[in-house]
Design an enzyme around this catalytic site. Structure first.
Site, PDB file in Angstrom:
ATOM      1  N   ASP A  87      49.620   0.628  -6.751  1.00  0.00           N
ATOM      2  CA  ASP A  87      48.891  -0.404  -7.490  1.00  0.00           C
ATOM      3  C   ASP A  87      49.554  -1.760  -7.269  1.00  0.00           C
ATOM      4  OD1 ASP A  87      47.350  -1.902  -9.155  1.00  0.00           O
ATOM      5  OD2 ASP A  87      48.119  -1.042 -11.027  1.00  0.00           O
ATOM      6  N   LYS A 127      50.024  -8.372  -8.568  1.00  0.00           N
ATOM      7  CA  LYS A 127      51.133  -8.311  -9.513  1.00  0.00           C
ATOM      8  C   LYS A 127      52.313  -9.124  -8.990  1.00  0.00           C
ATOM      9  CE  LYS A 127      50.409  -3.530 -11.184  1.00  0.00           C
ATOM     10  NZ  LYS A 127      50.221  -3.811 -12.625  1.00  0.00           N
ATOM     11  N   ASP A 164      51.795   5.178  -9.951  1.00  0.00           N
ATOM     12  CA  ASP A 164      50.521   4.994 -10.646  1.00  0.00           C
ATOM     13  C   ASP A 164      49.539   6.159 -10.412  1.00  0.00           C
ATOM     14  OD1 ASP A 164      49.325   3.356 -12.513  1.00  0.00           O
ATOM     15  OD2 ASP A 164      48.272   2.123 -11.037  1.00  0.00           O
ATOM     16  N   ASP A 178      43.498  -5.875 -11.352  1.00  0.00           N
ATOM     17  CA  ASP A 178      44.654  -5.065 -11.732  1.00  0.00           C
ATOM     18  C   ASP A 178      44.319  -4.087 -12.869  1.00  0.00           C
ATOM     19  OD1 ASP A 178      47.233  -4.129 -11.597  1.00  0.00           O
ATOM     20  OD2 ASP A 178      48.130  -5.845 -12.649  1.00  0.00           O
ATOM     21  N   ARG A 205      41.012   2.121 -15.166  1.00  0.00           N
ATOM     22  CA  ARG A 205      39.827   2.408 -15.973  1.00  0.00           C
ATOM     23  C   ARG A 205      38.578   2.503 -15.105  1.00  0.00           C
ATOM     24  NH1 ARG A 205      41.068  -2.851 -19.559  1.00  0.00           N
ATOM     25  NH2 ARG A 205      43.151  -2.165 -18.917  1.00  0.00           N
TER      26      ARG A 205
HETATM   27  N1  BES Z   1      49.203   0.644 -13.498  1.00  0.00           N
HETATM   28  C1  BES Z   1      49.130  -0.449 -14.401  1.00  0.00           C
HETATM   29  C2  BES Z   1      49.750  -0.145 -15.754  1.00  0.00           C
HETATM   30  C3  BES Z   1      51.249   0.060 -15.763  1.00  0.00           C
HETATM   31  C4  BES Z   1      52.083  -1.002 -16.031  1.00  0.00           C
HETATM   32  C5  BES Z   1      51.773   1.314 -15.575  1.00  0.00           C
HETATM   33  C6  BES Z   1      53.452  -0.803 -16.066  1.00  0.00           C
HETATM   34  C7  BES Z   1      53.147   1.507 -15.621  1.00  0.00           C
HETATM   35  C8  BES Z   1      53.976   0.451 -15.875  1.00  0.00           C
HETATM   36  C9  BES Z   1      47.681  -0.822 -14.641  1.00  0.00           C
HETATM   37  O1  BES Z   1      46.801  -0.604 -13.597  1.00  0.00           O
HETATM   38  C10 BES Z   1      47.638  -2.277 -14.921  1.00  0.00           C
HETATM   39  O2  BES Z   1      47.975  -3.025 -14.062  1.00  0.00           O
HETATM   40  N2  BES Z   1      47.209  -2.650 -16.127  1.00  0.00           N
HETATM   41  C11 BES Z   1      47.140  -4.008 -16.498  1.00  0.00           C
HETATM   42  C12 BES Z   1      45.845  -4.229 -17.231  1.00  0.00           C
HETATM   43  C13 BES Z   1      45.538  -5.666 -17.531  1.00  0.00           C
HETATM   44  C14 BES Z   1      45.225  -6.415 -16.259  1.00  0.00           C
HETATM   45  C15 BES Z   1      44.374  -5.720 -18.482  1.00  0.00           C
HETATM   46  C16 BES Z   1      48.310  -4.307 -17.416  1.00  0.00           C
HETATM   47  O3  BES Z   1      48.650  -3.445 -18.239  1.00  0.00           O
HETATM   48  O4  BES Z   1      48.905  -5.369 -17.284  1.00  0.00           O
HETATM   49 ZN    ZN Z   2      47.355   0.891 -12.275  1.00  0.00          ZN
HETATM   50 MN    MN Z   3      46.785  -2.228 -12.222  1.00  0.00          MN
END
Ligand code: BES
Ligand code: ZN
Ligand code: MN
Length: 484
Positions: free
Chosen positions: A255, A262, A273, A332, A336
């Site tokens: 990811d 990111k 991920d 990101d 979902r």
């Molecule tokens: N894979 C990440 C979530 C994650 C973050 C897992 C840190 C493990 C450690 C997910 O896909 C993500 O990036 N989520 C975003 C969502 C946001 C853009 C609404 C997040 O949590 O920042």
């Molecule tokens: Zn993710």
């Molecule tokens: Mn993500």
């Protein structure tokens, strides 16, 4: 591979490279209880005397090494601090810490006083022996044989401990594997290789099949990668089953965030991920190997989330499997999207309940930290059932709400829903997004394992650095509970 056996013999009499036992109490009041007090008796009190002399600590997880003592057969003595802790999970952790510290050879673990304790100790010991050395020029030494005392054991109990811990090792290996070496097709093939031999039906949809069936979420997330997405379906059917549960696991093999890229630091462990997908694949395989009388279908939507000229753009609208449209405002928030497709597809088969497992949000880490997973549900009874399974298994999970008022923050003029909403309560918003793709009336539990799936720090208890294999034990236990 570590071999496991049980022994009802007195641990003091057993030959071993190392002997693990528990040290309880406070610094000024070290105590040896249960099997450890029998060890002390076998040395005429010299064991406790030696521990006091070296100022051994009973602090949870601290391991003190002593040379051999007359009366005990083992070449090294490892006292694992358990403080004032009791219970099966503390035994698992002590066994894991002890076996990791033992490092090599034949390890006798003298922590259990009865069958249930011995099973927990066996699980913790095998989990603690895990190492991921695939990419090291010099593999580190690790234990080859674990002997758990306090119970005569049985073939069935050896089988269960072995199956469950091998499933967790498979999950950890896949989480730890560098993302360049594990892409969606590769993970799908490995899932087939793991599950196929155990009577599980395997079906893999490649990018052509995904396109034909209009899996817009999975395709949209995978669009930026040169390594195309997959959807894996694994089905375990037992003739005596009266219930069917669907598992759905998030499988993003890397990811990057996509075009909503990111920062470098946040990308460091995004190879993890796919921990949810690995967990559901490993769990159904364990359930089949244990021949549990239940029907399980495991779904793993797999994609690599990359930025490129073909990537989904912020502002793009995806038409998900089943027809709902999603405005992607942040690429990101991709988990979902793949899960939405998979939940609708899983729901088509009308399971009695659905559990999804996902490294879904950074907000999970903010809310519950790195060791406690979040449980969200649309059905309190099913939620309680999963929590009971997690408690039995020794996996920390805590209930979180799905406040309906947060749904409006994902409203958009352009499509049915946007893929992001309020930043506050981000974990709950993600849960509410998923809820839109769960068929009405189907009990559903969502596990956000973002933090607990990966240990960014030093090993502790039976948990190594890197992939932890979290959720596998809960899923297997859930199947066991609902099979009886
Ligand atoms: N894979 C990440 C979530 C994650 C973050 C897992 C840190 C493990 C450690 C997910 O896909 C993500 O990036 N989520 C975003 C969502 C946001 C853009 C609404 C997040 O949590 O920042
Ligand atoms: Zn993710
Ligand atoms: Mn993500």
């Amino acid at each position: 591979m570590v071999s496991l056996s049980f022994s009802a013999d007195a641990p003091a009499a057993l030959d071993a490279d190392a002997l693990v036992f528990a040290l309880s109490g406070a610094a000024d009041d070290l105590t040896l209880t249960g099997p450890a007090s029998a060890l002390d008796a076998a040395t005429g009190g010299a064991l406790l005397g030696a521990l006091r002399a070296v100022r051994a600590q009973a602090k949870v997880g601290t391991v003190t090494t002593l040379p051999p003592l007359p009366g005990i057969g083992a070449a090294r003595l490892l006292a694992v601090g358990v403080g004032a802790e009791t219970g099966l999970e503390s035994l698992r952790r002590a066994a894991g810490a002890g076996v990791r510290a033992a490092g090599a050879g034949r390890v006798v673990v003298a922590l259990a006083g009865d069958d249930a304790e011995a099973d927990a100790v066996a699980e913790g010991a095998l989990l603690g022996a895990y190492q991921f050395d695939t990419y090291r020029s010099e593999p580190r030494p690790s234990s080859s044989e674990v002997v758990v005392t306090g119970s005569a054991g049985s073939d069935a109990r050896i089988h269960r401990a072995t199956v469950v811990t091998e499933a967790i090792a498979w999950t950890r290996d896949h989480v730890n594997t560098p993302p360049g070496d594990l892409w969606p097709a590769m993970l799908a093939d490995n899932a087939a290789a793991l599950a196929g031999p155990h009577g599980i039906e395997v079906e893999i949809l490649d990018e052509v099949a995904l396109k034909a069936a209009a899996f817009g979420g999975i395709l949209g997330v995978g669009a930026g990668s040169v390594r195309p997405p997959r959807l894996v379906r694994l089905a375990w059917r037992h003739p005596d089953a009266t219930r069917t549960i669907a598992f759905v696991g998030k499988g993003i093999t890397f990811d990057s965030g996509g075009l909503s890229i990111k920062p470098a630091k946040a990308m460091e462990w995004m190879k993890a991920d796919m921990a949810g997908a690995a967990a559901v694949i490993a769990a159904i395989s364990a359930i089949a190997r244990l021949n549990l009388p239940i029907n399980i279908t495991a779904w793993a939507p797999l994609a690599e989330n990359m930025p490129s000229g073909t990537a989904t753009r912020p502002g793009d609208v995806l038409r998900m499997y089943g027809g709902k449209t999603v405005e992607v405002l942040n690429t990101d928030a991709e988990g979902r999207l793949v899960l939405g497709d998979a939940l609708v597809r899983a729901g088509e088969e009308k399971p009695d309940a659905i559990v999804d497992v996902a490294t879904l949000t950074g907000a999970q880490l903010v809310a519950l930290g790195a060791r406690v997973s979040a449980i969200m549900t649309n059905d309190d009874d099913f939620g309680a059932e999963v929590r009971r399974a997690a408690d039995d298994a020794g996996e920390a999970m805590w209930p979180m709400p799905l406040p309906p008022e947060l749904r409006a923050s994902m409203d958009t003029d352009i499509a049915d829903i946007a893929n992001i909403g309020d930043r506050s309560g981000g974990m709950l918003v993600a849960g509410l997004f998923l809820a839109e793709f769960v068929p009405a009336g189907t009990p559903w539990v969502h596990l956000d394992i973002a933090g607990p799936s990966y240990n960014d720090g030093k090993p502790y208890g039976y948990t190594p650095s890197g992939g932890t294999g979290v959720a596998v034990r809960t899923l297997v236990r859930l199947a066991e509970l609902s099979a009886t």
